[in-house]
Design a protein around this motif. Structure first.
Motif, PDB file in Angstrom:
ATOM      1  N   VAL A  36       0.827  -1.211   0.000  1.00 40.47           N
ATOM      2  CA  VAL A  36       0.000   0.000   0.000  1.00 40.47           C
ATOM      3  C   VAL A  36       0.865   1.266   0.000  1.00 40.47           C
ATOM      4  CG1 VAL A  36      -1.955   1.167   1.103  1.00 40.47           C
ATOM      5  CG2 VAL A  36      -1.687  -1.297   1.384  1.00 40.47           C
ATOM      6  N   SER A  37       0.402   2.255  -0.762  1.00 38.83           N
ATOM      7  CA  SER A  37       1.058   3.574  -0.799  1.00 38.83           C
ATOM      8  C   SER A  37       0.469   4.481   0.280  1.00 38.83           C
ATOM      9  CB  SER A  37       0.772   4.267  -2.126  1.00 38.83           C
ATOM     10  OG  SER A  37       1.189   3.512  -3.194  1.00 38.83           O
ATOM     11  N   ALA A  38       1.016   5.673   0.362  1.00 36.39           N
ATOM     12  CA  ALA A  38       0.439   6.709   1.229  1.00 36.39           C
ATOM     13  C   ALA A  38      -0.929   7.105   0.670  1.00 36.39           C
ATOM     14  CB  ALA A  38       1.364   7.915   1.245  1.00 36.39           C
ATOM     15  N   MET A  39      -1.826   7.531   1.566  1.00 33.66           N
ATOM     16  CA  MET A  39      -3.177   7.862   1.127  1.00 33.66           C
ATOM     17  C   MET A  39      -3.212   9.141   0.280  1.00 33.66           C
ATOM     18  SD  MET A  39      -5.154   6.889   4.596  1.00 33.66           S
ATOM     19  CE  MET A  39      -5.854   5.238   4.744  1.00 33.66           C
ATOM     20  N   MET A  42      -0.795  12.260  -0.062  1.00 38.32           N
ATOM     21  CA  MET A  42      -0.036  12.486   1.167  1.00 38.32           C
ATOM     22  C   MET A  42       1.466  12.645   0.928  1.00 38.32           C
ATOM     23  SD  MET A  42      -1.050  13.336   3.891  1.00 38.32           S
ATOM     24  CE  MET A  42      -2.773  13.698   3.687  1.00 38.32           C
ATOM     25  N   THR A  43       2.001  11.917  -0.047  1.00 36.39           N
ATOM     26  CA  THR A  43       3.449  12.038  -0.286  1.00 36.39           C
ATOM     27  C   THR A  43       3.781  13.467  -0.714  1.00 36.39           C
ATOM     28  OG1 THR A  43       3.543   9.704  -0.821  1.00 36.39           O
ATOM     29  CG2 THR A  43       5.418  11.029  -1.530  1.00 36.39           C
ATOM     30  N   ASN A  44       2.921  14.056  -1.558  1.00 38.24           N
ATOM     31  CA  ASN A  44       3.143  15.462  -1.941  1.00 38.24           C
ATOM     32  C   ASN A  44       3.065  16.366  -0.710  1.00 38.24           C
ATOM     33  OD1 ASN A  44       3.130  14.476  -4.500  1.00 38.24           O
ATOM     34  ND2 ASN A  44       1.234  15.443  -5.142  1.00 38.24           N
ATOM     35  N   GLY A 119       3.831   8.684   5.451  1.00 35.64           N
ATOM     36  CA  GLY A 119       2.608   8.523   4.650  1.00 35.64           C
ATOM     37  C   GLY A 119       2.254   7.051   4.518  1.00 35.64           C
ATOM     38  N   GLU A 120       3.231   6.238   4.182  1.00 33.33           N
ATOM     39  CA  GLU A 120       3.005   4.801   4.008  1.00 33.33           C
ATOM     40  C   GLU A 120       2.754   4.125   5.360  1.00 33.33           C
ATOM     41  OE1 GLU A 120       4.693   6.413   1.749  1.00 33.33           O
ATOM     42  OE2 GLU A 120       3.916   5.510  -0.085  1.00 33.33           O
ATOM     43  N   LEU A 121       3.500   4.567   6.396  1.00 37.75           N
ATOM     44  CA  LEU A 121       3.327   3.931   7.714  1.00 37.75           C
ATOM     45  C   LEU A 121       1.911   4.187   8.245  1.00 37.75           C
ATOM     46  CD1 LEU A 121       6.845   4.767   9.214  1.00 37.75           C
ATOM     47  CD2 LEU A 121       6.023   2.529   8.449  1.00 37.75           C
ATOM     48  N   GLY A 185       4.573   0.112   0.351  1.00 40.88           N
ATOM     49  CA  GLY A 185       5.415   0.261  -0.827  1.00 40.88           C
ATOM     50  C   GLY A 185       6.419   1.378  -0.568  1.00 40.88           C
ATOM     51  N   PHE A 186       7.386   1.533  -1.474  1.00 40.74           N
ATOM     52  CA  PHE A 186       8.183   2.764  -1.563  1.00 40.74           C
ATOM     53  C   PHE A 186       9.290   2.902  -0.534  1.00 40.74           C
ATOM     54  CE2 PHE A 186       7.823   7.535  -0.409  1.00 40.74           C
ATOM     55  CZ  PHE A 186       8.598   8.012  -1.458  1.00 40.74           C
ATOM     56  N   ILE A 187       9.214   2.182   0.602  1.00 37.22           N
ATOM     57  CA  ILE A 187      10.216   2.431   1.643  1.00 37.22           C
ATOM     58  C   ILE A 187      11.112   1.215   1.901  1.00 37.22           C
ATOM     59  CG2 ILE A 187       8.718   4.129   2.735  1.00 37.22           C
ATOM     60  CD1 ILE A 187       8.208   2.236   5.029  1.00 37.22           C
ATOM     61  N   GLY A 199      12.175   6.243  -4.653  1.00 34.39           N
ATOM     62  CA  GLY A 199      11.807   7.143  -5.747  1.00 34.39           C
ATOM     63  C   GLY A 199      10.302   7.165  -5.885  1.00 34.39           C
ATOM     64  N   ARG A 200       9.761   8.298  -6.331  1.00 35.92           N
ATOM     65  CA  ARG A 200       8.311   8.451  -6.441  1.00 35.92           C
ATOM     66  C   ARG A 200       7.708   7.303  -7.241  1.00 35.92           C
ATOM     67  NH1 ARG A 200       5.702  13.164  -4.856  1.00 35.92           N
ATOM     68  NH2 ARG A 200       3.958  11.710  -5.020  1.00 35.92           N
ATOM     69  N   GLU A 201       6.548   6.897  -6.849  1.00 33.97           N
ATOM     70  CA  GLU A 201       5.820   5.766  -7.452  1.00 33.97           C
ATOM     71  C   GLU A 201       6.527   4.436  -7.198  1.00 33.97           C
ATOM     72  OE1 GLU A 201       2.842   6.367  -8.770  1.00 33.97           O
ATOM     73  OE2 GLU A 201       3.087   8.528  -8.606  1.00 33.97           O
ATOM     74  N   GLY A 202       7.395   4.423  -6.202  1.00 34.42           N
ATOM     75  CA  GLY A 202       8.201   3.223  -5.952  1.00 34.42           C
ATOM     76  C   GLY A 202       7.435   2.005  -5.453  1.00 34.42           C
ATOM     77  N   SER A 203       6.164   2.176  -5.118  1.00 35.47           N
ATOM     78  CA  SER A 203       5.416   1.033  -4.574  1.00 35.47           C
ATOM     79  C   SER A 203       5.244  -0.102  -5.580  1.00 35.47           C
ATOM     80  CB  SER A 203       4.033   1.473  -4.102  1.00 35.47           C
ATOM     81  OG  SER A 203       4.162   2.411  -3.093  1.00 35.47           O
ATOM     82  N   ASP A 204       5.161   0.243  -6.853  1.00 36.18           N
ATOM     83  CA  ASP A 204       5.072  -0.816  -7.872  1.00 36.18           C
ATOM     84  C   ASP A 204       6.309  -1.708  -7.796  1.00 36.18           C
ATOM     85  OD1 ASP A 204       2.680   0.014  -9.096  1.00 36.18           O
ATOM     86  OD2 ASP A 204       3.747   1.472 -10.337  1.00 36.18           O
TER      87      ASP A 204
HETATM   88  N1  ASP Z   1       3.638   7.276  -2.050  1.00 34.75           N
HETATM   89  C1  ASP Z   1       4.697   7.300  -3.014  1.00 34.75           C
HETATM   90  C2  ASP Z   1       4.392   8.292  -4.111  1.00 34.75           C
HETATM   91  O1  ASP Z   1       3.356   8.948  -4.073  1.00 34.75           O
HETATM   92  C3  ASP Z   1       4.997   5.959  -3.581  1.00 34.75           C
HETATM   93  C4  ASP Z   1       3.928   5.353  -4.446  1.00 34.75           C
HETATM   94  O2  ASP Z   1       2.780   5.769  -4.395  1.00 34.75           O
HETATM   95  O3  ASP Z   1       4.236   4.459  -5.211  1.00 34.75           O
HETATM   96  O4  ASP Z   1       5.194   8.432  -4.999  1.00 34.75           O
END
Ligand code: ASP
Length: 282
Positions: A36-39, A42-44, A119-121, A185-187, A199-204
Protein backbone atom coordinates in the motif's frame (compact mmCIF):
# COMPACT_ATOMS: atom_id res chain seq x y z
CA UNK A 1 0.34 -16.26 -3.77
CA UNK A 2 -0.73 -13.00 -5.38
CA UNK A 3 0.66 -9.53 -4.75
CA UNK A 4 -1.89 -6.72 -4.79
CA UNK A 5 -0.64 -3.16 -4.94
CA UNK A 6 -2.85 -0.23 -3.96
CA UNK A 7 -1.70 3.26 -4.97
CA UNK A 8 -2.63 6.55 -3.29
CA UNK A 9 -5.85 7.09 -5.26
CA UNK A 10 -7.13 3.64 -4.32
CA UNK A 11 -6.87 4.56 -0.61
CA UNK A 12 -7.78 8.22 -0.91
CA UNK A 13 -10.61 8.32 1.63
CA UNK A 14 -12.69 6.16 3.97
CA UNK A 15 -14.89 4.96 1.11
CA UNK A 16 -11.84 3.82 -0.82
CA UNK A 17 -10.54 1.88 2.20
CA UNK A 18 -13.91 0.13 2.50
CA UNK A 19 -13.69 -0.69 -1.19
CA UNK A 20 -10.17 -2.08 -0.70
CA UNK A 21 -11.52 -4.43 1.97
CA UNK A 22 -14.19 -5.67 -0.47
CA UNK A 23 -11.53 -6.31 -3.09
CA UNK A 24 -9.44 -8.26 -0.57
CA UNK A 25 -12.51 -10.30 0.44
CA UNK A 26 -13.03 -11.27 -3.19
CA UNK A 27 -9.55 -12.87 -3.12
CA UNK A 28 -10.20 -14.83 0.07
CA UNK A 29 -9.09 -18.16 -1.40
CA UNK A 30 -5.58 -16.84 -2.12
CA UNK A 31 -2.52 -16.03 -0.06
CA UNK A 32 -1.85 -12.34 -0.53
CA UNK A 33 0.78 -9.71 -0.04
CA UNK A 34 -0.90 -6.29 0.02
CA UNK A 35 1.44 -3.42 -0.81
CA UNK A 36 0.00 0.00 0.00
CA UNK A 37 1.06 3.57 -0.80
CA UNK A 38 0.44 6.71 1.23
CA UNK A 39 -3.18 7.86 1.13
CA UNK A 40 -4.30 10.24 -1.58
CA UNK A 41 -1.69 12.94 -2.22
CA UNK A 42 -0.04 12.49 1.17
CA UNK A 43 3.45 12.04 -0.29
CA UNK A 44 3.14 15.46 -1.94
CA UNK A 45 1.92 16.93 1.34
CA UNK A 46 4.82 15.37 3.24
CA UNK A 47 7.26 16.70 0.65
CA UNK A 48 5.79 20.13 1.20
CA UNK A 49 6.07 19.68 4.97
CA UNK A 50 9.72 18.75 4.55
CA UNK A 51 10.25 21.88 2.50
CA UNK A 52 8.87 23.98 5.37
CA UNK A 53 11.07 22.15 7.85
CA UNK A 54 14.18 22.73 5.76
CA UNK A 55 13.28 26.40 5.29
CA UNK A 56 12.06 26.66 8.90
CA UNK A 57 9.07 28.59 7.59
CA UNK A 58 5.88 29.47 9.42
CA UNK A 59 3.65 27.18 7.37
CA UNK A 60 5.18 24.14 9.02
CA UNK A 61 2.60 23.88 11.81
CA UNK A 62 -0.42 24.29 9.57
CA UNK A 63 0.91 21.69 7.14
CA UNK A 64 1.48 19.31 10.02
CA UNK A 65 -2.05 19.93 11.29
CA UNK A 66 -3.48 19.22 7.84
CA UNK A 67 -1.68 15.91 7.60
CA UNK A 68 -2.66 14.92 11.14
CA UNK A 69 -6.26 16.09 10.57
CA UNK A 70 -6.58 14.03 7.39
CA UNK A 71 -5.48 10.81 9.07
CA UNK A 72 -7.50 11.38 12.26
CA UNK A 73 -10.55 12.13 10.18
CA UNK A 74 -10.34 9.03 8.04
CA UNK A 75 -9.69 6.93 11.17
CA UNK A 76 -12.81 8.39 12.83
CA UNK A 77 -14.85 7.56 9.75
CA UNK A 78 -13.73 3.93 9.75
CA UNK A 79 -13.51 2.86 13.39
CA UNK A 80 -15.51 3.02 16.63
CA UNK A 81 -14.21 5.63 19.09
CA UNK A 82 -12.46 3.25 21.47
CA UNK A 83 -10.51 1.32 18.82
CA UNK A 84 -6.82 0.68 19.50
CA UNK A 85 -5.89 2.07 16.06
CA UNK A 86 -6.36 5.67 17.31
CA UNK A 87 -3.44 5.22 19.67
CA UNK A 88 -1.25 3.79 16.91
CA UNK A 89 -2.11 6.60 14.52
CA UNK A 90 -1.48 9.17 17.26
CA UNK A 91 1.91 7.65 18.05
CA UNK A 92 2.95 7.89 14.41
CA UNK A 93 1.66 11.46 14.19
CA UNK A 94 3.52 12.31 17.37
CA UNK A 95 6.78 10.94 15.91
CA UNK A 96 6.15 12.84 12.70
CA UNK A 97 5.55 16.03 14.68
CA UNK A 98 8.75 15.62 16.70
CA UNK A 99 10.75 14.96 13.57
CA UNK A 100 9.22 17.90 11.70
CA UNK A 101 9.87 20.37 14.50
CA UNK A 102 13.50 19.34 14.96
CA UNK A 103 16.00 21.55 13.24
CA UNK A 104 17.35 19.85 10.14
CA UNK A 105 20.47 17.80 10.89
CA UNK A 106 21.11 16.00 7.67
CA UNK A 107 21.14 16.49 3.92
CA UNK A 108 17.82 17.26 2.24
CA UNK A 109 17.59 13.73 0.83
CA UNK A 110 18.28 12.02 4.16
CA UNK A 111 15.74 14.24 5.93
CA UNK A 112 13.30 13.31 3.14
CA UNK A 113 13.73 9.62 3.83
CA UNK A 114 13.20 10.12 7.56
CA UNK A 115 9.98 12.08 7.10
CA UNK A 116 8.16 11.07 3.93
CA UNK A 117 7.75 7.32 4.82
CA UNK A 118 5.18 8.37 7.45
CA UNK A 119 2.61 8.52 4.65
CA UNK A 120 3.01 4.80 4.01
CA UNK A 121 3.33 3.93 7.71
CA UNK A 122 0.07 5.73 8.51
CA UNK A 123 -1.87 4.26 5.59
CA UNK A 124 -0.82 0.67 6.31
CA UNK A 125 -1.51 1.05 10.04
CA UNK A 126 -5.06 2.15 9.26
CA UNK A 127 -5.60 -0.47 6.56
CA UNK A 128 -4.18 -3.34 8.59
CA UNK A 129 -6.53 -2.48 11.47
CA UNK A 130 -9.52 -1.96 9.20
CA UNK A 131 -9.05 -5.36 7.54
CA UNK A 132 -8.78 -6.99 10.98
CA UNK A 133 -12.00 -5.29 11.99
CA UNK A 134 -13.63 -6.78 8.88
CA UNK A 135 -12.44 -10.25 10.00
CA UNK A 136 -9.73 -10.31 7.37
CA UNK A 137 -6.81 -11.64 9.40
CA UNK A 138 -3.56 -10.08 8.21
CA UNK A 139 -0.02 -9.57 9.42
CA UNK A 140 1.46 -6.07 9.48
CA UNK A 141 5.02 -5.89 8.20
CA UNK A 142 7.27 -2.84 8.32
CA UNK A 143 8.79 -3.16 4.83
CA UNK A 144 12.03 -1.59 6.11
CA UNK A 145 12.80 -4.91 7.78
CA UNK A 146 13.12 -6.68 4.45
CA UNK A 147 13.62 -4.11 1.66
CA UNK A 148 17.34 -3.43 2.00
CA UNK A 149 18.95 -0.64 0.02
CA UNK A 150 22.09 1.41 -0.26
CA UNK A 151 22.22 4.87 1.33
CA UNK A 152 21.43 6.77 -1.85
CA UNK A 153 18.64 8.60 -0.03
CA UNK A 154 15.50 9.46 -1.95
CA UNK A 155 16.22 7.06 -4.81
CA UNK A 156 17.90 4.21 -3.04
CA UNK A 157 19.03 1.15 -4.99
CA UNK A 158 17.53 -2.04 -3.71
CA UNK A 159 19.77 -4.97 -2.91
CA UNK A 160 17.49 -7.49 -4.58
CA UNK A 161 19.37 -10.56 -3.44
CA UNK A 162 19.39 -9.57 0.22
CA UNK A 163 15.81 -8.30 0.15
CA UNK A 164 14.48 -11.44 -1.46
CA UNK A 165 16.43 -13.55 1.01
CA UNK A 166 14.94 -11.62 3.95
CA UNK A 167 11.42 -11.88 2.56
CA UNK A 168 11.81 -15.62 2.12
CA UNK A 169 13.31 -16.07 5.57
CA UNK A 170 10.41 -14.20 7.09
CA UNK A 171 7.90 -16.45 5.36
CA UNK A 172 9.74 -19.68 6.05
CA UNK A 173 10.32 -18.81 9.73
CA UNK A 174 6.56 -18.88 10.23
CA UNK A 175 6.84 -15.39 11.74
CA UNK A 176 4.22 -14.15 9.35
CA UNK A 177 0.93 -15.84 8.72
CA UNK A 178 1.03 -17.26 5.22
CA UNK A 179 -2.39 -15.94 4.33
CA UNK A 180 -2.32 -12.13 4.15
CA UNK A 181 0.54 -9.74 4.71
CA UNK A 182 0.02 -5.96 4.69
CA UNK A 183 3.06 -3.81 4.05
CA UNK A 184 4.23 -0.47 2.66
CA UNK A 185 5.42 0.26 -0.83
CA UNK A 186 8.18 2.76 -1.56
CA UNK A 187 10.22 2.43 1.64
CA UNK A 188 13.25 0.45 2.71
CA UNK A 189 16.27 0.78 4.95
CA UNK A 190 20.02 0.90 4.50
CA UNK A 191 22.76 -1.08 6.24
CA UNK A 192 22.65 1.30 9.24
CA UNK A 193 18.91 0.78 9.58
CA UNK A 194 18.10 4.32 8.38
CA UNK A 195 14.89 4.70 6.37
CA UNK A 196 15.27 5.07 2.63
CA UNK A 197 12.84 5.59 -0.25
CA UNK A 198 12.88 4.11 -3.73
CA UNK A 199 11.81 7.14 -5.75
CA UNK A 200 8.31 8.45 -6.44
CA UNK A 201 5.82 5.77 -7.45
CA UNK A 202 8.20 3.22 -5.95
CA UNK A 203 5.42 1.03 -4.57
CA UNK A 204 5.07 -0.82 -7.87
CA UNK A 205 8.70 -1.81 -7.52
CA UNK A 206 8.13 -3.01 -3.94
CA UNK A 207 5.27 -5.17 -5.20
CA UNK A 208 7.55 -6.65 -7.88
CA UNK A 209 10.25 -7.46 -5.30
CA UNK A 210 7.79 -9.34 -3.07
CA UNK A 211 6.37 -11.13 -6.10
CA UNK A 212 9.78 -12.21 -7.30
CA UNK A 213 10.90 -13.35 -3.83
CA UNK A 214 7.78 -15.41 -3.29
CA UNK A 215 7.38 -16.64 -6.88
CA UNK A 216 3.94 -15.09 -6.96
CA UNK A 217 1.37 -16.16 -9.52
CA UNK A 218 0.76 -12.55 -10.48
CA UNK A 219 0.88 -8.92 -9.41
CA UNK A 220 -2.27 -6.85 -9.62
CA UNK A 221 -1.91 -3.11 -9.41
CA UNK A 222 -5.15 -1.26 -8.67
CA UNK A 223 -5.53 2.07 -10.42
CA UNK A 224 -8.24 4.54 -11.35
CA UNK A 225 -8.06 3.37 -14.97
CA UNK A 226 -9.16 -0.12 -16.04
CA UNK A 227 -5.88 -1.18 -17.64
CA UNK A 228 -3.01 0.02 -19.73
CA UNK A 229 -3.85 2.54 -22.46
CA UNK A 230 -1.88 3.83 -25.45
CA UNK A 231 -2.46 7.38 -24.11
CA UNK A 232 -3.81 8.86 -20.89
CA UNK A 233 -7.56 8.07 -21.03
CA UNK A 234 -8.30 11.05 -18.76
CA UNK A 235 -6.86 13.36 -21.41
CA UNK A 236 -7.63 11.60 -24.69
CA UNK A 237 -11.14 10.39 -25.61
CA UNK A 238 -9.82 7.93 -28.16
CA UNK A 239 -7.20 6.31 -25.99
CA UNK A 240 -7.24 2.56 -26.60
CA UNK A 241 -6.88 -0.10 -23.96
CA UNK A 242 -4.04 -2.53 -24.58
CA UNK A 243 -5.20 -6.01 -23.56
CA UNK A 244 -1.76 -7.64 -23.49
CA UNK A 245 1.73 -6.30 -23.78
CA UNK A 246 5.11 -7.96 -23.53
CA UNK A 247 7.60 -7.06 -20.83
CA UNK A 248 9.92 -5.71 -23.51
CA UNK A 249 7.32 -3.35 -25.01
CA UNK A 250 6.39 -2.12 -21.54
CA UNK A 251 10.01 -1.23 -20.87
CA UNK A 252 10.04 0.69 -24.17
CA UNK A 253 6.85 2.55 -23.23
CA UNK A 254 8.28 3.47 -19.85
CA UNK A 255 11.48 4.55 -21.55
CA UNK A 256 9.50 6.95 -23.75
CA UNK A 257 7.89 8.46 -20.70
CA UNK A 258 4.62 6.58 -20.22
CA UNK A 259 3.70 7.03 -16.59
CA UNK A 260 2.37 3.57 -15.97
CA UNK A 261 4.85 1.93 -13.72
CA UNK A 262 7.99 2.66 -11.77
CA UNK A 263 10.68 1.77 -14.34
CA UNK A 264 12.39 -0.80 -12.10
CA UNK A 265 9.19 -2.78 -11.69
CA UNK A 266 9.43 -4.85 -14.84
CA UNK A 267 12.81 -6.51 -14.41
CA UNK A 268 12.13 -8.71 -11.36
CA UNK A 269 8.83 -9.76 -12.95
CA UNK A 270 10.41 -10.38 -16.34
CA UNK A 271 13.16 -12.52 -14.79
CA UNK A 272 10.60 -14.77 -13.15
CA UNK A 273 7.92 -14.55 -15.87
CA UNK A 274 5.36 -13.17 -13.40
CA UNK A 275 2.47 -11.42 -15.15
CA UNK A 276 1.32 -8.00 -14.02
CA UNK A 277 -2.31 -6.94 -14.33
CA UNK A 278 -3.69 -3.44 -14.08
CA UNK A 279 -7.23 -3.30 -12.74
CA UNK A 280 -9.57 -0.50 -11.80
CA UNK A 281 -10.44 -0.20 -8.12
CA UNK A 282 -13.60 1.57 -9.23
N1 ASP B 1 3.64 7.28 -2.05
C1 ASP B 1 4.70 7.30 -3.01
C2 ASP B 1 4.39 8.29 -4.11
O1 ASP B 1 3.36 8.95 -4.07
C3 ASP B 1 5.00 5.96 -3.58
C4 ASP B 1 3.93 5.35 -4.45
O2 ASP B 1 2.78 5.77 -4.40
O3 ASP B 1 4.24 4.46 -5.21
O4 ASP B 1 5.19 8.43 -5.00
Amino acid sequence: MKVLKFGGASVQDAEAVRNLALIIKSFHQHNLVIVVSAMNKMTNNLESLLHSKMMQDEELRSKLENIAGFHRNITRQLFPEDHIVFEKVDNLLQDLTTLSLQEPHYSYDKEYDRLVPYGELLSTTIIHAYLEMQDIKNTFLDARQVIKTDSNYRSAHVDLIQSEYLINSLFSSGEVEKSILTTQGFIGSDAQGQSTTLGREGSDFTAAIFASALNAEEVITWKDVPGLFNADPRLFDHAKKIEHISFRETIELAYYGAKILHPNTIKPLYNKGIPLKIKSFI
